[in-house]
Design a protein around this motif. Structure first.
Motif, PDB file in Angstrom:
ATOM      1  N   ILE A  81       0.983  -1.125   0.279  1.00  0.00           N
ATOM      2  CA  ILE A  81      -0.199   0.130  -0.024  1.00  0.00           C
ATOM      3  C   ILE A  81       0.636   1.483   0.113  1.00  0.00           C
ATOM      4  O   ILE A  81       1.766   1.204   0.504  1.00  0.00           O
ATOM      5  CB  ILE A  81      -0.698  -0.113   1.305  1.00  0.00           C
ATOM      6  N   VAL A  82       0.259   2.292  -1.068  1.00  0.00           N
ATOM      7  CA  VAL A  82       1.510   3.138  -1.004  1.00  0.00           C
ATOM      8  C   VAL A  82       0.515   4.612  -0.341  1.00  0.00           C
ATOM      9  O   VAL A  82      -0.663   4.928  -0.823  1.00  0.00           O
ATOM     10  CB  VAL A  82       1.472   4.420  -2.267  1.00  0.00           C
ATOM     11  N   LEU A  83       1.168   5.447   0.958  1.00  0.00           N
ATOM     12  CA  LEU A  83      -0.605   6.562   1.068  1.00  0.00           C
ATOM     13  C   LEU A  83       0.110   7.591   0.848  1.00  0.00           C
ATOM     14  O   LEU A  83       1.283   8.091   0.627  1.00  0.00           O
ATOM     15  CB  LEU A  83       0.235   6.295   3.491  1.00  0.00           C
ATOM     16  N   LEU A  84      -0.093   8.168   0.089  1.00  0.00           N
ATOM     17  CA  LEU A  84      -0.143   9.641  -0.570  1.00  0.00           C
ATOM     18  C   LEU A  84      -0.266  10.802  -0.136  1.00  0.00           C
ATOM     19  O   LEU A  84      -1.300  11.278   0.777  1.00  0.00           O
ATOM     20  CB  LEU A  84      -0.522   8.929  -2.024  1.00  0.00           C
ATOM     21  N   GLY A  85       0.838  11.186   0.618  1.00  0.00           N
ATOM     22  CA  GLY A  85       0.405  12.469   1.661  1.00  0.00           C
ATOM     23  C   GLY A  85       0.157  12.356   3.094  1.00  0.00           C
ATOM     24  O   GLY A  85      -0.030  11.216   3.851  1.00  0.00           O
ATOM     25  N   GLY A  86       0.492  13.179   3.983  1.00  0.00           N
ATOM     26  CA  GLY A  86       0.478  13.430   5.210  1.00  0.00           C
ATOM     27  C   GLY A  86      -1.102  13.195   5.867  1.00  0.00           C
ATOM     28  O   GLY A  86      -1.147  11.821   6.684  1.00  0.00           O
ATOM     29  N   ALA A  87      -2.424  13.485   4.600  1.00  0.00           N
ATOM     30  CA  ALA A  87      -3.553  12.898   5.885  1.00  0.00           C
ATOM     31  C   ALA A  87      -3.710  11.746   5.862  1.00  0.00           C
ATOM     32  O   ALA A  87      -4.163  10.867   6.455  1.00  0.00           O
ATOM     33  CB  ALA A  87      -4.810  13.384   4.735  1.00  0.00           C
ATOM     34  N   ALA A  88      -3.796  10.870   4.281  1.00  0.00           N
ATOM     35  CA  ALA A  88      -4.064   9.345   4.208  1.00  0.00           C
ATOM     36  C   ALA A  88      -3.024   8.580   5.260  1.00  0.00           C
ATOM     37  O   ALA A  88      -3.506   7.381   5.746  1.00  0.00           O
ATOM     38  CB  ALA A  88      -3.394   9.042   2.894  1.00  0.00           C
TER      39      ALA A  88
ATOM     40  N   LEU B  54       9.260   1.289   5.064  1.00  0.00           N
ATOM     41  CA  LEU B  54       8.650   0.459   4.425  1.00  0.00           C
ATOM     42  C   LEU B  54       7.943  -0.400   5.534  1.00  0.00           C
ATOM     43  O   LEU B  54       9.004  -0.505   6.349  1.00  0.00           O
ATOM     44  CB  LEU B  54       9.017  -1.129   4.062  1.00  0.00           C
ATOM     45  N   ARG B  55       7.254  -0.675   5.859  1.00  0.00           N
ATOM     46  CA  ARG B  55       6.465  -1.042   6.876  1.00  0.00           C
ATOM     47  C   ARG B  55       5.077  -2.558   6.923  1.00  0.00           C
ATOM     48  O   ARG B  55       4.332  -1.986   6.025  1.00  0.00           O
ATOM     49  CB  ARG B  55       6.109   0.158   8.118  1.00  0.00           C
ATOM     50  N   ASP B  56       5.823  -2.950   8.162  1.00  0.00           N
ATOM     51  CA  ASP B  56       4.057  -4.147   8.067  1.00  0.00           C
ATOM     52  C   ASP B  56       2.904  -4.154   8.763  1.00  0.00           C
ATOM     53  O   ASP B  56       3.445  -2.870   9.991  1.00  0.00           O
ATOM     54  CB  ASP B  56       4.974  -5.735   8.861  1.00  0.00           C
ATOM     55  N   ILE B  57       1.770  -4.127   8.489  1.00  0.00           N
ATOM     56  CA  ILE B  57       0.720  -3.246   8.922  1.00  0.00           C
ATOM     57  C   ILE B  57      -0.076  -4.018   9.246  1.00  0.00           C
ATOM     58  O   ILE B  57      -0.476  -5.012   8.045  1.00  0.00           O
ATOM     59  CB  ILE B  57       0.240  -1.341   8.456  1.00  0.00           C
TER      60      ILE B  57
ATOM     61  N   ARG C 274       1.843  -4.394   3.206  1.00  0.00           N
ATOM     62  CA  ARG C 274       3.138  -3.904   3.778  1.00  0.00           C
ATOM     63  C   ARG C 274       3.121  -2.167   3.337  1.00  0.00           C
ATOM     64  O   ARG C 274       2.495  -1.899   2.358  1.00  0.00           O
ATOM     65  CB  ARG C 274       4.551  -4.086   2.968  1.00  0.00           C
ATOM     66  N   ALA C 275       3.190  -1.200   3.633  1.00  0.00           N
ATOM     67  CA  ALA C 275       2.974  -0.248   3.214  1.00  0.00           C
ATOM     68  C   ALA C 275       4.235   0.716   3.699  1.00  0.00           C
ATOM     69  O   ALA C 275       5.456   1.011   4.048  1.00  0.00           O
ATOM     70  CB  ALA C 275       2.235   0.186   4.136  1.00  0.00           C
TER      71      ALA C 275
END
Ligand code: URA
Length: 288
Positions: free
Chosen positions: A219-226, A244-247, A255-256
Motif C-alpha cells: 500500500i502506498v499512502l499519498l501525503g500526510g492525511a492518508a 517500508l512497514r508491516d501494518i 506492507r505499506a
C-alpha cells in the motif's frame, strides 16, 4: 460607494472565505437547493437507537424560563433556522461497518457506498469517487480526498495531481492495470479542505473492506492525511515517508510505505527527489 472601513471588512471576509477553501461562488450548472425542501443533507441516514450515545433529556439542559416583564412586548420569533445535523458519529461508523462487511465483491462495495448516507461529505459532493485502476492489484495507492475534477468525473486522481501520479508510476513501470487507486474518503470535501477525522473514520470500514477485496502486496499512502489516518500516527509526512512497514489494517497484514502527495510535488518540485527515492524503495519491494 463603500466607505474604507466597509471595504476593509468585505476584503477581510473574502480572504477568510479563500482561507477556509471556498474557491468558487458559482458552478457551471445551477443547483436547485430548494428541490431538497427543508430536509438536511444525509436525512435518509437513520442511526440505530442502540448505537446512538445516550444524551440527557432536553429538559435537563433547558434554562429555567423567566417570568414575562409586565408591559414588555413579546419579540417576534424568527422561523427556526434550517438545521443540518450530522449523523450520530458512532452510529454512522457502526452502520458503515455492517454495510461494508456484507459486501462480497468490489461491485457490491461500490453499490453499498453509493447507498450509504452516513458520511456528511456526500451531501455536498456531486459524485461518489470509489476507485480507478485494477480491481485486484499488487499495489494499492491511497490519497486524501477527491478534488474538483475527481468529483466531476467520479474517479480518484484524474486531475493534475493524478496526471503527475500516473507519470511517477510509469517511471517505475507501473500502469493503470497494475494499481488500484483510492482515497481515505469517497466524496469531495467542500472547498477541497482536508477531511475531518470523523469523516475519515466513517469511511474507514469501507476502506478496510476494499483493501481485503483488492488484496494488495503493498500500500502506498499519498501525503500526510492518508499516512496519518491509515498508520494512526501523528508525525509529519517528512518523518513518516520512505519507510517500508508491516501494518495490520482490518483483517489484512500488508506492507505499506508513505510518500509525498503529488499535489505537494506540483507546488514543490524540489521535493520530487524524495518521492523518487520512495518510488525506488517501492520498486525494489516489489522485486522489480
Ligand atoms: N488528491 C487526492 O488526495 N485524491 C484525489 O483523488 C485527487 C487529489
Amino acid at each position: 460607494m463603500l466607505d474604507k472601513a466597509r471595504t476593509a471588512e468585505l476584503t477581510a471576509l473574502l480572504a477568510w472565505y479563500r482561507d477556509v477553501g471556498v474557491d468558487q461562488a458559482v458552478e457551471d450548472a445551477p443547483t436547485d437547493w430548494l428541490a431538497r425542501g427543508n430536509l438536511p443533507p444525509g436525512h435518509a441516514f437513520r442511526a440505530s437507537a442502540e448505537a446512538a450515545p445516550q444524551l440527557p433529556p432536553r429538559e435537563a439542559v433547558r434554562a429555567t424560563p423567566t417570568a414575562p416583564i409586565p408591559g414588555a412586548q413579546t419579540p417576534q420569533l424568527a422561523a427556526p433556522r434550517r438545521q443540518f445535523p450530522a449523523a450520530v458519529p458512532d452510529a454512522a461508523v457502526m452502520a458503515a461497518r455492517t454495510a461494508a462487511r456484507d459486501a462480497a465483491t468490489l461491485e457490491e462495495l461500490g453499490a453499498t457506498l453509493a447507498r450509504f448516507d452516513g458520511c456528511s461529505l456526500k451531501a455536498t459532493a456531486k459524485n461518489l469517487c470509489f476507485y480507478r485502476g485494477a480491481p485486484k492489484a499488487r499495489v494499492m495507492l491511497i490519497g486524501e480526498a477527491p478534488g474538483r475534477d475527481e468529483d466531476l468525473e467520479g474517479k480518484p486522481f484524474v486531475g493534475r495531481a493524478g496526471q503527475l501520479l500516473d507519470k511517477m508510476l510509469a517511471a517505475v513501470q507501473l500502469g493503470e492495470s497494475d494499481v488500484h487507486i483510492t482515497n481515505i474518503v469517497y466524496w469531495r470535501p467542500p472547498g477541497n479542505r482536508t477531511p475531518t477525522p470523523q469523516e475519515a473514520q466513517v469511511c474507514r470500514p469501507f476502506l478496510e473492506r476494499q483493501i481485503e477485496l483488492v488484496a494488495p502486496e503493498l500500500i502506498v499512502l499519498l501525503g500526510g492525511a492518508a499516512a496519518k489516518h491509515v498508520l494512526d500516527v501523528t508525525d509529519g509526512i517528512m518523518r513518516i515517508r520512505g519507510k517500508l512497514r508491516d501494518i495490520e489494517i482490518g483483517s489484512v497484514r500488508v506492507r505499506a510505505i508513505a510518500t509525498l502527495h503529488p499535489a505537494y510535488l506540483l507546488r514543490t518540485p524540489a521535493a520530487k527527489r524524495l518521492a523518487w527515492r520512495d518510488l525506488l524503495t517501492l520498486k525494489s519491494a516489489l522485486g522489480a
